[in-house]
Design a protein around this motif. Structure first.
Motif, PDB file in Angstrom:
ATOM      1  N   PRO A 101      27.841  31.070  32.631  1.00 30.95           N
ATOM      2  CA  PRO A 101      26.987  32.285  32.843  1.00 30.95           C
ATOM      3  C   PRO A 101      26.460  32.180  34.199  1.00 30.95           C
ATOM      4  O   PRO A 101      25.885  30.976  34.050  1.00 30.95           O
ATOM      5  N   GLY A 102      27.099  33.590  35.165  1.00 32.70           N
ATOM      6  CA  GLY A 102      25.979  33.357  36.297  1.00 32.70           C
ATOM      7  C   GLY A 102      27.344  32.766  37.189  1.00 32.70           C
ATOM      8  O   GLY A 102      26.805  32.666  38.714  1.00 32.70           O
ATOM      9  N   GLN A 103      28.209  31.939  36.769  1.00 32.59           N
ATOM     10  CA  GLN A 103      28.665  31.123  38.151  1.00 32.59           C
ATOM     11  C   GLN A 103      29.886  31.904  38.694  1.00 32.59           C
ATOM     12  O   GLN A 103      30.392  32.497  38.004  1.00 32.59           O
ATOM     13  N   THR A 104      29.923  31.400  39.750  1.00 30.27           N
ATOM     14  CA  THR A 104      31.451  32.189  40.125  1.00 30.27           C
ATOM     15  C   THR A 104      32.808  30.895  40.777  1.00 30.27           C
ATOM     16  O   THR A 104      31.921  29.451  40.621  1.00 30.27           O
ATOM     17  N   PHE A 105      33.826  31.365  40.427  1.00 30.82           N
ATOM     18  CA  PHE A 105      35.051  30.166  40.961  1.00 30.82           C
ATOM     19  C   PHE A 105      35.923  30.997  41.233  1.00 30.82           C
ATOM     20  O   PHE A 105      36.297  32.112  41.336  1.00 30.82           O
ATOM     21  N   THR A 106      36.506  30.751  42.820  1.00 27.62           N
ATOM     22  CA  THR A 106      37.724  31.248  43.618  1.00 27.62           C
ATOM     23  C   THR A 106      38.953  30.280  43.483  1.00 27.62           C
ATOM     24  O   THR A 106      39.466  29.017  43.602  1.00 27.62           O
ATOM     25  N   TYR A 107      39.623  31.094  43.004  1.00 29.63           N
ATOM     26  CA  TYR A 107      41.229  31.284  42.782  1.00 29.63           C
ATOM     27  C   TYR A 107      42.323  31.230  43.753  1.00 29.63           C
ATOM     28  O   TYR A 107      41.965  31.904  44.479  1.00 29.63           O
ATOM     29  N   LYS A 108      43.196  29.947  44.272  1.00 30.31           N
ATOM     30  CA  LYS A 108      43.399  30.225  45.138  1.00 30.31           C
ATOM     31  C   LYS A 108      44.560  29.547  45.217  1.00 30.31           C
ATOM     32  O   LYS A 108      44.849  28.602  44.837  1.00 30.31           O
ATOM     33  N   PHE A 109      46.013  30.485  45.290  1.00 25.52           N
ATOM     34  CA  PHE A 109      47.445  30.166  45.054  1.00 25.52           C
ATOM     35  C   PHE A 109      48.183  30.339  45.583  1.00 25.52           C
ATOM     36  O   PHE A 109      48.261  31.889  45.991  1.00 25.52           O
ATOM     37  N   ILE A 110      49.665  30.370  45.467  1.00 21.54           N
ATOM     38  CA  ILE A 110      50.402  31.105  46.420  1.00 21.54           C
ATOM     39  C   ILE A 110      51.305  31.849  44.739  1.00 21.54           C
ATOM     40  O   ILE A 110      51.588  31.258  43.784  1.00 21.54           O
ATOM     41  N   ALA A 111      51.484  32.972  45.453  1.00 19.37           N
ATOM     42  CA  ALA A 111      52.643  34.212  44.396  1.00 19.37           C
ATOM     43  C   ALA A 111      53.983  33.897  44.122  1.00 19.37           C
ATOM     44  O   ALA A 111      54.289  33.607  45.400  1.00 19.37           O
ATOM     45  N   GLU A 112      53.845  33.389  43.066  1.00 22.24           N
ATOM     46  CA  GLU A 112      55.308  33.168  42.891  1.00 22.24           C
ATOM     47  C   GLU A 112      55.141  32.391  41.486  1.00 22.24           C
ATOM     48  O   GLU A 112      54.374  32.350  41.022  1.00 22.24           O
ATOM     49  N   PRO A 113      56.917  33.263  40.984  1.00 26.23           N
ATOM     50  CA  PRO A 113      57.442  34.218  41.251  1.00 26.23           C
ATOM     51  C   PRO A 113      57.256  35.144  41.196  1.00 26.23           C
ATOM     52  O   PRO A 113      56.450  35.730  41.365  1.00 26.23           O
ATOM     53  N   LYS A 114      58.497  36.225  41.534  1.00 27.72           N
ATOM     54  CA  LYS A 114      58.519  37.526  41.693  1.00 27.72           C
ATOM     55  C   LYS A 114      58.593  37.855  39.652  1.00 27.72           C
ATOM     56  O   LYS A 114      59.309  37.185  39.478  1.00 27.72           O
ATOM     57  N   GLY A 115      57.726  38.877  40.022  1.00 28.17           N
ATOM     58  CA  GLY A 115      58.048  39.584  38.552  1.00 28.17           C
ATOM     59  C   GLY A 115      56.646  39.765  38.070  1.00 28.17           C
ATOM     60  O   GLY A 115      56.026  40.485  38.093  1.00 28.17           O
ATOM     61  N   THR A 116      56.454  40.687  36.514  1.00 33.31           N
ATOM     62  CA  THR A 116      55.597  41.025  35.769  1.00 33.31           C
ATOM     63  C   THR A 116      54.834  40.017  34.914  1.00 33.31           C
ATOM     64  O   THR A 116      55.586  39.267  34.700  1.00 33.31           O
ATOM     65  N   PHE A 117      53.515  39.735  35.194  1.00 29.57           N
ATOM     66  CA  PHE A 117      53.188  38.611  35.268  1.00 29.57           C
ATOM     67  C   PHE A 117      51.446  39.410  34.907  1.00 29.57           C
ATOM     68  O   PHE A 117      51.225  40.615  34.578  1.00 29.57           O
ATOM     69  N   TRP A 118      50.528  38.716  34.147  1.00 32.78           N
ATOM     70  CA  TRP A 118      48.866  38.586  33.701  1.00 32.78           C
ATOM     71  C   TRP A 118      48.229  38.252  34.406  1.00 32.78           C
ATOM     72  O   TRP A 118      48.553  36.433  34.034  1.00 32.78           O
ATOM     73  N   TYR A 119      46.818  38.772  33.605  1.00 37.10           N
ATOM     74  CA  TYR A 119      45.748  37.778  34.388  1.00 37.10           C
ATOM     75  C   TYR A 119      45.047  37.600  33.060  1.00 37.10           C
ATOM     76  O   TYR A 119      44.617  39.236  32.314  1.00 37.10           O
ATOM     77  N   HIS A 120      44.895  36.663  32.354  1.00 34.86           N
ATOM     78  CA  HIS A 120      43.536  36.691  30.929  1.00 34.86           C
ATOM     79  C   HIS A 120      42.629  35.815  30.781  1.00 34.86           C
ATOM     80  O   HIS A 120      43.102  35.250  31.396  1.00 34.86           O
ATOM     81  N   SER A 121      41.446  35.954  30.365  1.00 32.56           N
ATOM     82  CA  SER A 121      40.969  34.955  29.959  1.00 32.56           C
ATOM     83  C   SER A 121      41.392  33.928  28.914  1.00 32.56           C
ATOM     84  O   SER A 121      41.869  34.507  27.848  1.00 32.56           O
ATOM     85  N   HIS A 122      41.003  32.527  29.590  1.00 35.18           N
ATOM     86  CA  HIS A 122      41.423  31.750  28.668  1.00 35.18           C
ATOM     87  C   HIS A 122      40.511  30.727  27.116  1.00 35.18           C
ATOM     88  O   HIS A 122      41.114  30.184  27.232  1.00 35.18           O
ATOM     89  N   MET A 123      39.836  31.500  27.515  1.00 37.97           N
ATOM     90  CA  MET A 123      38.158  31.031  26.672  1.00 37.97           C
ATOM     91  C   MET A 123      38.252  30.911  25.296  1.00 37.97           C
ATOM     92  O   MET A 123      38.143  32.454  25.096  1.00 37.97           O
ATOM     93  N   GLY A 124      38.770  30.884  24.202  1.00 37.38           N
ATOM     94  CA  GLY A 124      38.138  31.055  22.830  1.00 37.38           C
ATOM     95  C   GLY A 124      39.476  31.731  22.863  1.00 37.38           C
ATOM     96  O   GLY A 124      40.354  31.802  23.106  1.00 37.38           O
ATOM     97  N   SER A 125      38.248  34.016  22.196  1.00 43.86           N
ATOM     98  CA  SER A 125      39.491  34.653  22.403  1.00 43.86           C
ATOM     99  C   SER A 125      38.563  36.098  22.998  1.00 43.86           C
ATOM    100  O   SER A 125      39.323  36.579  22.284  1.00 43.86           O
ATOM    101  N   GLN A 126      38.221  35.702  23.913  1.00 45.85           N
ATOM    102  CA  GLN A 126      37.789  36.525  24.600  1.00 45.85           C
ATOM    103  C   GLN A 126      39.136  37.868  25.140  1.00 45.85           C
ATOM    104  O   GLN A 126      38.755  39.013  25.457  1.00 45.85           O
ATOM    105  N   LEU A 127      40.187  37.380  24.858  1.00 43.59           N
ATOM    106  CA  LEU A 127      41.299  38.012  25.609  1.00 43.59           C
ATOM    107  C   LEU A 127      41.564  39.131  24.559  1.00 43.59           C
ATOM    108  O   LEU A 127      41.594  40.560  24.986  1.00 43.59           O
TER     109      LEU A 127
END
Length: 711
Positions: free
Chosen positions: A152-178
């Motif tokens: 809580p209160g922290q910041t984390f910066t993700y940096k990566f290459i967009a690969e491959p093309k298509g339909t994807f999604w992002y979601h919390s992977h902590m417990g059942s926060q999704l």
């Protein structure tokens, strides 16, 4: 000697400015980098600032309105309505949006996402579901596997290459926060795309309007009771169970309606509308963001042309409907070739005797802003409905619906065959995703319930000590450990995902991080062709253990026919297999997948039903560990305190070095020496420049090399 000039900071800033664009969903194809900011925070449903609202006739009104005909409705865009249940429900959202803001980029762009955790008492991470993270495995977003949780209160910066093309999604992977709404779409376009259809993004999920993520899990693990009666789990069409996630409704893009189970009437909550123009074609990108239940999706009076799944194009197939499980994505083309009107978009769970339905509205431009009065297509004996992605072989005979399983689909790319088997570079694993046991039946893989590490395993591997090589692990046994399998660079890896033995009964959507695998074959259980109920396991698999396979833990399975070993399984589709990263493993059946070990990392492999995942149905694929690139300098570390392993390592750093008190003082001494040497060099250069300048000045005074203007 030419005078040395310092590097200009302004020039560096200018270079960065022309190569980086801070962009949102309109990220330009020309941008090299796209930068986003996500804030995860708690919010309440059915609140307009500090005013409670209630639904009526597809609109919402302030809590104290008594005559809606004379009142001005509140703009729904500023309110998280969910299923319209009036008692506010706690949600965890990105940027206050449900779903979170879509991230839309182009293939090959550098994506930078600054994540701020503003939750008051919960840690978080973000997983970029379906992205391979090639070269950046520490950006995969799995807590205690690829990174430390963001506190809580922290910041984390993700940096990566967009690969491959298509339909994807992002979601919390902590417990059942999704399950609380912490997700959003992530779309990667191909640069230079032509003749593309207009697009709509559609997320679909089951919804509980009473509990938070922790309560969801506890009720699943310990049971649900009402008025001193234990509630039994619901069942699927094939007789399989669904775990105890109490869904009161379903949501499409964060909106739905609560149906009273007694009266069958809904609460008139507002719904999402997808507008189309008659005569045009539209691409719908559908994301299964649910907690547990698969949904069968259809649109009244329209066929759906399925063209992609999990980001990979497939040979199109025209269907009445398709089934989507948590974690999966399907893209379909809708041809707006019907009369100008409103049509229901429907999502219904596969439960029997339960009305867990969600709706949205397909509105042709020019149609009145009314709700549809259309009906779902009638499937008949002469004109049966085609349904893609059934977790079983049959619908009941009276449904007149025919299943088209995933292994019957073919990729559109005919130059992408399954990886070939090379002598000495082939591995095959049998993995039983199930709930085996007698008195203790946790979710597990081969009887091993996953024990979450207490360090960032990928970057602090030498501090991991939870081994599965113990006496309490093995055939016909249940244990808790940090379960993993190892594969080497260049291996062709075949995995047989099964769901058999005493722990079967629940179908599981299994998701692999870091890869998109090839689907070679699916083997279903034995069914009654009339009732469609499952009556036995698929006998291609030998469970081992207890001779009575219905009682076997199936922890050490293999092929029943020894001639099938070494990849010699009949019926494999090797030339144009479908590619997926999430696939349903039917109860009593199996799925054969294959991949090439060409992406070093530590990849999570788990059931995407969050409740099962948290309970232990996950493992790690340790891929070519010695080829894993080092994490960025200063990458966060975490461990227990006190930690015997950490103290023995002398304070291990992310790049494998040491930072003891002695080495710290030594480093300070070396740094001081370097600074002193640099100071002496600078002083020497200054003296040299001063003497040179003095000599030039004296020569100029004596008339040598004077400015020609003075001659």
């Amino acid at each position: 000697m030419k005078e040395m000039k310092p590097f200009r900071l302004e020039f560096l800033v200018l270079i960065i400015a022309v190569t980086k664009t801070i962009c949102g969903k309109d990220c330009s194809e020309a941008d090299k980098e796209c930068e986003f900011h996500l804030e995860l925070d708690h919010h309440l449903t059915m609140m307009n600032n500090k005013d409670l609202v209630f639904p009526y006739s597809g609109r919402i009104y302030k809590y104290d309105v008594t005559n809606t005909s004379n009142a001005v409705p509140i703009d729904i865009n500023g309110v998280i309505t969910a299923d319209g249940w009036e008692q506010p429900r706690l949600v965890a959202l990105f940027n206050g949006m449900f779903p979170g803001p879509p991230i839309i980029v182009y293939r090959g762009q550098i994506v930078i996402v600054h994540v701020k955790n503003k939750l008051k008492s919960e840690a978080a991470t973000i997983h970029w579901h379906g992205l391979h993270q090639r070269g950046t495995p520490w950006m995969d977003g799995v807590p205690f596997v690829t990174q430390c949780p963001i506190l809580p209160g922290q910041t984390f910066t993700y940096k990566f290459i967009a690969e491959p093309k298509g339909t994807f999604w992002y979601h919390s992977h902590m417990g059942s926060q999704l399950t609380m709404g912490a997700f959003g779409a992530f779309i990667i376009h191909e640069k230079g795309e032509t003749n593309t259809s207009k697009e709509h993004i559609m997320t679909i999920q089951d919804w509980n309007h009473d509990w938070d993520a922790a309560m969801d899990y506890m009720k699943m693990a310990y049971g649900m009771f009402e008025q001193r009666k234990k509630i039994a789990p619901s069942r699927s069409i094939d007789g399989a169970f669904f775990s105890m996630f109490r869904a009161q409704s379903g949501l499409i893009n964060g909106r739905g309606r609560y149906y009273n189970p007694i009266t069958g009437l809904h609460n008139e909550a507002p719904l999402n509308t997808f507008e189309v123009v008659q005569g045009q074609a539209y691409r719908f990108r559908v994301i299964g963001a649910g907690a547990l239940y698969p949904f069968r999706i259809s649109i009244d009076e329209h066929n759906l042309t399925i063209i992609a799944s999990d980001g990979f194009d497939l040979e199109s197939v025209v269907v009445e409907s398709f089934i989507i499980n948590p974690g999966e994505r399907f893209d379909f083309i809708l041809y707006a070739d019907k009369p100008v009107s409103n049509y229901w978009i429907r999502g219904k769970t596969l439960e029997v005797d339960k009305n867990h339905t969600t709706e949205a509205i397909l509105r042709y431009k020019g149609a009145p802003a009314n709700e549809p009065n259309t009906s779902r297509r009638s499937c008949t004996q002469n004109d049966p409905c085609i349904v893609v992605n059934c977790p079983f072989s049959y619908f009941p005979a009276q449904d007149y619906s025919n299943c088209k399983t995933l292994d019957q689909l073919r990729t559109k790319d005919d130059t992408d065959p399954a990886p070939e088997i090379e002598p000495g570079k082939f591995k095959e694993f049998f993995l039983n995703f199930a709930f085996p046991g007698t008195t203790f039946t946790p979710a597990s893989v081969n009887g091993r319930a996953f024990e979450q590490p207490t360090v960032s395993t990928l970057t602090q591997s030498q501090e991991l000590y939870s081994s599965c090589d113990r006496l309490d692990c093995g055939e016909e046994k249940i244990c808790k450990c940090t379960h993993s399998v190892s594969i080497d660079y260049g291996d062709t890896v075949q995995m047989v995902l099964l769901n058999m033995g005493i722990g079967k009964g629940w179908s599981h959507p299994i998701h692999l991080h870091g890869h998109t695998f090839y689907v070679l074959k699916m083997g279903y259980g034995q069914y009654n062709v009339t009732t469609a109920k499952i009556i036995g396991d698929n006998l291609d698999i030998n469970c081992g253990g207890n001779p009575d396979r219905s009682q076997s833990f199936c922890n050490k399975a293999t092929w029943a026919n020894e001639n099938w070993q070494g990849g010699n399984v009949p019926g494999l589709e090797l030339m144009r297999p479908l590619r997926k990263d999430t696939i349903i493993v039917p109860t009593g059946g199996y799925v054969v997948i294959r991949l090439k070990a060409d992406n070093p990392g530590l990849w999570n492999f788990h059931c995407h039903i969050d409740l099962h995942n948290v309970d232990g149905m996950q493992m790690l694929v340790n891929e070519s560990f010695y080829h894993v690139p080092k994490p960025p300098l200063g990458f966060p570390m975490c461990w227990d305190y006190p930690s015997d392993n950490h103290s023995k390592m002398g304070g291990n750093t992310a790049d494998g070095g040491y930072c003891s008190a002695t080495s710290y003082l030594t480093a300070i001494g070396i740094l001081a020496g370097i600074l002193s040497l640099e100071f002496l060099i600078i002083v020497g250069m200054c003296l040299y420049n001063w003497r040179t300048k003095s000599t030039k000045d004296s020569r100029n005074i004596s008339g040598e090399h004077q400015n020609p203007a003075f001659n």
